[in-house]
Design a protein around this motif. Structure first.
Motif, PDB file in Angstrom:
ATOM      1  N   VAL A   1      42.033  33.653  28.810  1.00  0.00           N
ATOM      2  CA  VAL A   1      43.070  34.323  29.586  1.00  0.00           C
ATOM      3  C   VAL A   1      44.036  33.280  30.130  1.00  0.00           C
ATOM      4  CG1 VAL A   1      43.527  35.753  31.627  1.00  0.00           C
ATOM      5  CG2 VAL A   1      41.510  36.219  30.217  1.00  0.00           C
ATOM      6  N   GLY A   2      45.310  33.665  30.265  1.00  0.00           N
ATOM      7  CA  GLY A   2      46.308  32.789  30.871  1.00  0.00           C
ATOM      8  C   GLY A   2      46.659  33.286  32.258  1.00  0.00           C
ATOM      9  N   HIS A   3      47.950  33.446  32.505  1.00  0.00           N
ATOM     10  CA  HIS A   3      48.413  33.983  33.790  1.00  0.00           C
ATOM     11  C   HIS A   3      48.814  35.442  33.610  1.00  0.00           C
ATOM     12  CE1 HIS A   3      50.037  33.924  37.821  1.00  0.00           C
ATOM     13  NE2 HIS A   3      51.109  34.563  37.367  1.00  0.00           N
ATOM     14  N   ALA A   4      48.018  36.338  34.173  1.00  0.00           N
ATOM     15  CA  ALA A   4      46.896  36.118  35.074  1.00  0.00           C
ATOM     16  C   ALA A   4      45.806  37.106  34.687  1.00  0.00           C
ATOM     17  CB  ALA A   4      47.324  36.374  36.514  1.00  0.00           C
ATOM     18  N   PRO A   5      44.541  36.827  35.029  1.00  0.00           N
ATOM     19  CA  PRO A   5      43.490  37.821  34.806  1.00  0.00           C
ATOM     20  C   PRO A   5      43.872  39.148  35.452  1.00  0.00           C
ATOM     21  CG  PRO A   5      42.539  35.713  35.453  1.00  0.00           C
ATOM     22  CD  PRO A   5      44.030  35.579  35.628  1.00  0.00           C
ATOM     23  N   THR A   6      43.658  40.251  34.733  1.00  0.00           N
ATOM     24  CA  THR A   6      44.083  41.562  35.223  1.00  0.00           C
ATOM     25  C   THR A   6      43.079  42.209  36.166  1.00  0.00           C
ATOM     26  OG1 THR A   6      43.099  42.656  33.300  1.00  0.00           O
ATOM     27  CG2 THR A   6      45.447  42.026  33.155  1.00  0.00           C
ATOM     28  N   LEU A   7      41.867  41.668  36.223  1.00  0.00           N
ATOM     29  CA  LEU A   7      40.797  42.241  37.047  1.00  0.00           C
ATOM     30  C   LEU A   7      40.503  43.686  36.636  1.00  0.00           C
ATOM     31  CD1 LEU A   7      41.768  40.830  40.575  1.00  0.00           C
ATOM     32  CD2 LEU A   7      40.479  39.733  38.717  1.00  0.00           C
ATOM     33  N   MET A   8      40.671  43.959  35.335  1.00  0.00           N
ATOM     34  CA  MET A   8      40.336  45.267  34.780  1.00  0.00           C
ATOM     35  C   MET A   8      39.007  45.243  34.033  1.00  0.00           C
ATOM     36  SD  MET A   8      44.131  46.243  33.303  1.00  0.00           S
ATOM     37  CE  MET A   8      43.860  47.998  33.021  1.00  0.00           C
ATOM     38  N   ASP A   9      38.658  44.095  33.508  1.00  0.00           N
ATOM     39  CA  ASP A   9      37.404  43.942  32.768  1.00  0.00           C
ATOM     40  C   ASP A   9      36.216  43.994  33.718  1.00  0.00           C
ATOM     41  OD1 ASP A   9      36.101  42.908  30.093  1.00  0.00           O
ATOM     42  OD2 ASP A   9      35.275  41.663  31.697  1.00  0.00           O
ATOM     43  N   GLU A  10      35.115  44.585  33.279  1.00  0.00           N
ATOM     44  CA  GLU A  10      33.935  44.725  34.142  1.00  0.00           C
ATOM     45  C   GLU A  10      33.434  43.384  34.656  1.00  0.00           C
ATOM     46  OE1 GLU A  10      30.845  46.966  32.290  1.00  0.00           O
ATOM     47  OE2 GLU A  10      32.033  48.809  32.127  1.00  0.00           O
ATOM     48  N   SER A  11      33.472  42.357  33.811  1.00  0.00           N
ATOM     49  CA  SER A  11      32.968  41.054  34.238  1.00  0.00           C
ATOM     50  C   SER A  11      33.876  40.433  35.304  1.00  0.00           C
ATOM     51  CB  SER A  11      32.855  40.110  33.036  1.00  0.00           C
ATOM     52  OG  SER A  11      34.121  39.891  32.433  1.00  0.00           O
ATOM     53  N   GLN A  12      35.194  40.629  35.193  1.00  0.00           N
ATOM     54  CA  GLN A  12      36.112  40.119  36.207  1.00  0.00           C
ATOM     55  C   GLN A  12      35.959  40.878  37.518  1.00  0.00           C
ATOM     56  OE1 GLN A  12      40.171  39.861  34.726  1.00  0.00           O
ATOM     57  NE2 GLN A  12      39.483  39.162  32.708  1.00  0.00           N
ATOM     58  N   ILE A  13      35.788  42.188  37.414  1.00  0.00           N
ATOM     59  CA  ILE A  13      35.570  42.996  38.619  1.00  0.00           C
ATOM     60  C   ILE A  13      34.299  42.546  39.326  1.00  0.00           C
ATOM     61  CG2 ILE A  13      35.008  45.317  39.453  1.00  0.00           C
ATOM     62  CD1 ILE A  13      36.856  46.404  37.254  1.00  0.00           C
ATOM     63  N   ALA A  14      33.263  42.244  38.548  1.00  0.00           N
ATOM     64  CA  ALA A  14      31.984  41.819  39.130  1.00  0.00           C
ATOM     65  C   ALA A  14      32.132  40.514  39.902  1.00  0.00           C
ATOM     66  CB  ALA A  14      30.934  41.682  38.032  1.00  0.00           C
TER      67      ALA A  14
ATOM     68  N   PRO B   1      43.003  39.367  26.085  1.00  0.00           N
ATOM     69  CA  PRO B   1      42.685  40.388  25.074  1.00  0.00           C
ATOM     70  C   PRO B   1      42.319  41.726  25.702  1.00  0.00           C
ATOM     71  CG  PRO B   1      40.817  38.912  25.347  1.00  0.00           C
ATOM     72  CD  PRO B   1      41.916  38.367  26.226  1.00  0.00           C
ATOM     73  N   LEU B   2      43.307  42.513  26.082  1.00  0.00           N
ATOM     74  CA  LEU B   2      43.064  43.824  26.676  1.00  0.00           C
ATOM     75  C   LEU B   2      42.916  44.884  25.590  1.00  0.00           C
ATOM     76  CD1 LEU B   2      45.720  43.800  29.559  1.00  0.00           C
ATOM     77  CD2 LEU B   2      43.363  42.973  29.607  1.00  0.00           C
ATOM     78  N   SER B   3      42.277  45.976  25.952  1.00  0.00           N
ATOM     79  CA  SER B   3      42.137  47.100  25.025  1.00  0.00           C
ATOM     80  C   SER B   3      43.443  47.878  24.965  1.00  0.00           C
ATOM     81  CB  SER B   3      41.012  48.025  25.485  1.00  0.00           C
ATOM     82  OG  SER B   3      41.362  48.682  26.699  1.00  0.00           O
ATOM     83  N   ASP B   4      43.578  48.732  23.953  1.00  0.00           N
ATOM     84  CA  ASP B   4      44.757  49.579  23.862  1.00  0.00           C
ATOM     85  C   ASP B   4      44.876  50.467  25.104  1.00  0.00           C
ATOM     86  OD1 ASP B   4      45.385  48.488  21.412  1.00  0.00           O
ATOM     87  OD2 ASP B   4      44.537  50.149  20.251  1.00  0.00           O
ATOM     88  N   ARG B   5      43.756  50.958  25.599  1.00  0.00           N
ATOM     89  CA  ARG B   5      43.781  51.808  26.793  1.00  0.00           C
ATOM     90  C   ARG B   5      44.328  51.035  27.986  1.00  0.00           C
ATOM     91  NH1 ARG B   5      41.559  52.312  31.517  1.00  0.00           N
ATOM     92  NH2 ARG B   5      40.225  50.489  31.171  1.00  0.00           N
ATOM     93  N   GLN B   6      43.913  49.783  28.130  1.00  0.00           N
ATOM     94  CA  GLN B   6      44.361  48.984  29.267  1.00  0.00           C
ATOM     95  C   GLN B   6      45.853  48.663  29.177  1.00  0.00           C
ATOM     96  OE1 GLN B   6      41.417  45.900  28.722  1.00  0.00           O
ATOM     97  NE2 GLN B   6      40.154  46.653  30.415  1.00  0.00           N
TER      98      GLN B   6
ATOM     99  N   GLU C   1      55.634  49.712  25.975  1.00  0.00           N
ATOM    100  CA  GLU C   1      54.358  49.013  25.835  1.00  0.00           C
ATOM    101  C   GLU C   1      54.525  47.729  25.020  1.00  0.00           C
ATOM    102  OE1 GLU C   1      49.988  49.602  23.766  1.00  0.00           O
ATOM    103  OE2 GLU C   1      50.962  51.369  24.649  1.00  0.00           O
ATOM    104  N   ALA C   2      55.326  47.782  23.967  1.00  0.00           N
ATOM    105  CA  ALA C   2      55.562  46.584  23.162  1.00  0.00           C
ATOM    106  C   ALA C   2      56.178  45.480  24.013  1.00  0.00           C
ATOM    107  CB  ALA C   2      56.463  46.922  21.974  1.00  0.00           C
ATOM    108  N   PHE C   3      57.098  45.851  24.908  1.00  0.00           N
ATOM    109  CA  PHE C   3      57.720  44.870  25.801  1.00  0.00           C
ATOM    110  C   PHE C   3      56.681  44.304  26.764  1.00  0.00           C
ATOM    111  CE2 PHE C   3      59.746  43.796  29.845  1.00  0.00           C
ATOM    112  CZ  PHE C   3      60.732  42.911  29.437  1.00  0.00           C
ATOM    113  N   THR C   4      55.856  45.173  27.345  1.00  0.00           N
ATOM    114  CA  THR C   4      54.834  44.726  28.283  1.00  0.00           C
ATOM    115  C   THR C   4      53.895  43.723  27.624  1.00  0.00           C
ATOM    116  OG1 THR C   4      54.931  46.836  29.470  1.00  0.00           O
ATOM    117  CG2 THR C   4      52.968  45.487  29.801  1.00  0.00           C
ATOM    118  N   ARG C   5      53.484  44.022  26.408  1.00  0.00           N
ATOM    119  CA  ARG C   5      52.605  43.093  25.681  1.00  0.00           C
ATOM    120  C   ARG C   5      53.315  41.776  25.397  1.00  0.00           C
ATOM    121  NH1 ARG C   5      48.254  45.630  22.031  1.00  0.00           N
ATOM    122  NH2 ARG C   5      47.993  47.782  22.760  1.00  0.00           N
ATOM    123  N   ALA C   6      54.594  41.843  25.066  1.00  0.00           N
ATOM    124  CA  ALA C   6      55.336  40.638  24.689  1.00  0.00           C
ATOM    125  C   ALA C   6      55.528  39.684  25.857  1.00  0.00           C
ATOM    126  CB  ALA C   6      56.693  41.027  24.097  1.00  0.00           C
TER     127      ALA C   6
END
Length: 308
Positions: A283-296, A194-199, A182-187
């Protein structure tokens, strides 16, 4: 008998958790072909398999089908949603010839997928590489794509972003545990925003596999070989592809994206399909489409004509 039972138990433990019947999606494979022979492409499917309205969600360079879990769960109320693991990623096979990891191969695989599900037309959501695949199909097989969503990608791809991505593709280390992964993925993915810990944990758990006592990224490191073969010295220009697209198109850009410039998006609204454009702040590259507003944003664009 005890030894035989123990061996069987080991194989049971190796079965992917994704095969659990409690999960809201189904996983299946389809056959595709390259110059080296046949390979298997794995797909995650959500929603009613008899729904004639199909949405394809195609992921980015080193990502996989499970990136779209949140979006697919929402859109499965309206669509049969199919999220492929592009060859070399996720649960799909790896190619023998690493230099076949190219957009034309991916597009051919997707066309075979559409033939497999007998879809005459689909809507398409593509993040980064997935958007390039969608653009290629929409330009060459216009009847196949009804609506096109390009998530942080367009007809100009900056050389600087490709050089940045090339620094880490196929070079991920082995991880002792999921926390290191997870640390690598974040890096390497600060552009996700700004994703949540769950995401972050979801993006990590679905992108690694435990093997031989370590955790490794679930994609072929050979992808990096093709990616770095001829590093660009200038931006890549594929306006000739974009300009012949006629499908209604939405382009989503991360405010701080280094791959899709703001001026490119502005021009995309005037040329070709004259895309509708939305920018995601922070957000940079790229929006994850996980946030409710992005999904909308995606949902409203795809459903705005009232077909669902």
């Amino acid at each position: 008998m005890k030894l035989a039972g123990f061996i069987r138990s080991l194989f049971r433990k190796r079965r992917p958790v994704e095969n659990s019947p409690e999960l809201p999606f189904r996983r299946w494979d389809t056959r595709c072909y390259s110059k080296s022979g046949m390979h298997r492409m794995s797909c995650v499917e959500w929603g009613d398999p008899d729904n004639p309205r199909v949405l394809i969600c195609a992921h980015g360079l080193t990502r996989n089908a499970r990136d779209f879990d949140d979006l697919a769960q929402v859109m499965s109320q309206h669509y049969r949603v199919i999220c492929p693991d592009v060859v070399g990623r996720g649960h799909s096979d790896w190619l023998q010839n690493k230099f076949d990891y190219q957009i034309p191969q991916y597009a051919m695989d997707m066309i075979l997928l559409l033939k497999h599900i007998k879809a005459r037309q689909v809507d398409w959501v593509g993040t980064s590489m997935g958007g390039l695949i969608g653009m290629g199909i929409a330009s060459q097989r216009p009847s196949l794509i009804g609506k096109l969503v390009l998530n942080d990608v367009g007809p100009i791809i900056t050389a600087s972003s490709i050089q940045r991505i090339g620094q880490y593709v196929g070079r991920a280390p082995d991880f002792k545990n999921i926390e290191e992964a997870e640390a690598f993925t974040r890096a390497v993915s600060p552009g996700f925003g700004p994703l949540s810990d769950r995401q972050w944990r979801h993006l990590t758990e679905t992108s690694v596999v435990q093997t031989q006592g370590v955790w490794r990224m679930r994609y072929d490191p050979g992808i990096g070989e093709a990616f770095r073969l001829n590093p660009p010295v200038a931006d890549i220009d594929i306006w000739s592809v974009y300009d012949i697209i006629r499908a209604p198109t939405l382009v989503i850009r991360g405010e701080h994206s280094d791959l899709l410039r703001a001026d490119t998006v502005e021009e995309m609204t005037r040329r070709g399909p004259r895309a509708k454009a939305v920018e995601i702040p922070g957000v940079g590259h790229a929006p994850t489409l996980m946030d409710e507003s992005q999904i909308a944003i995606v949902r409203d664009f795809l459903l705005q004509d009232g077909r669902a």
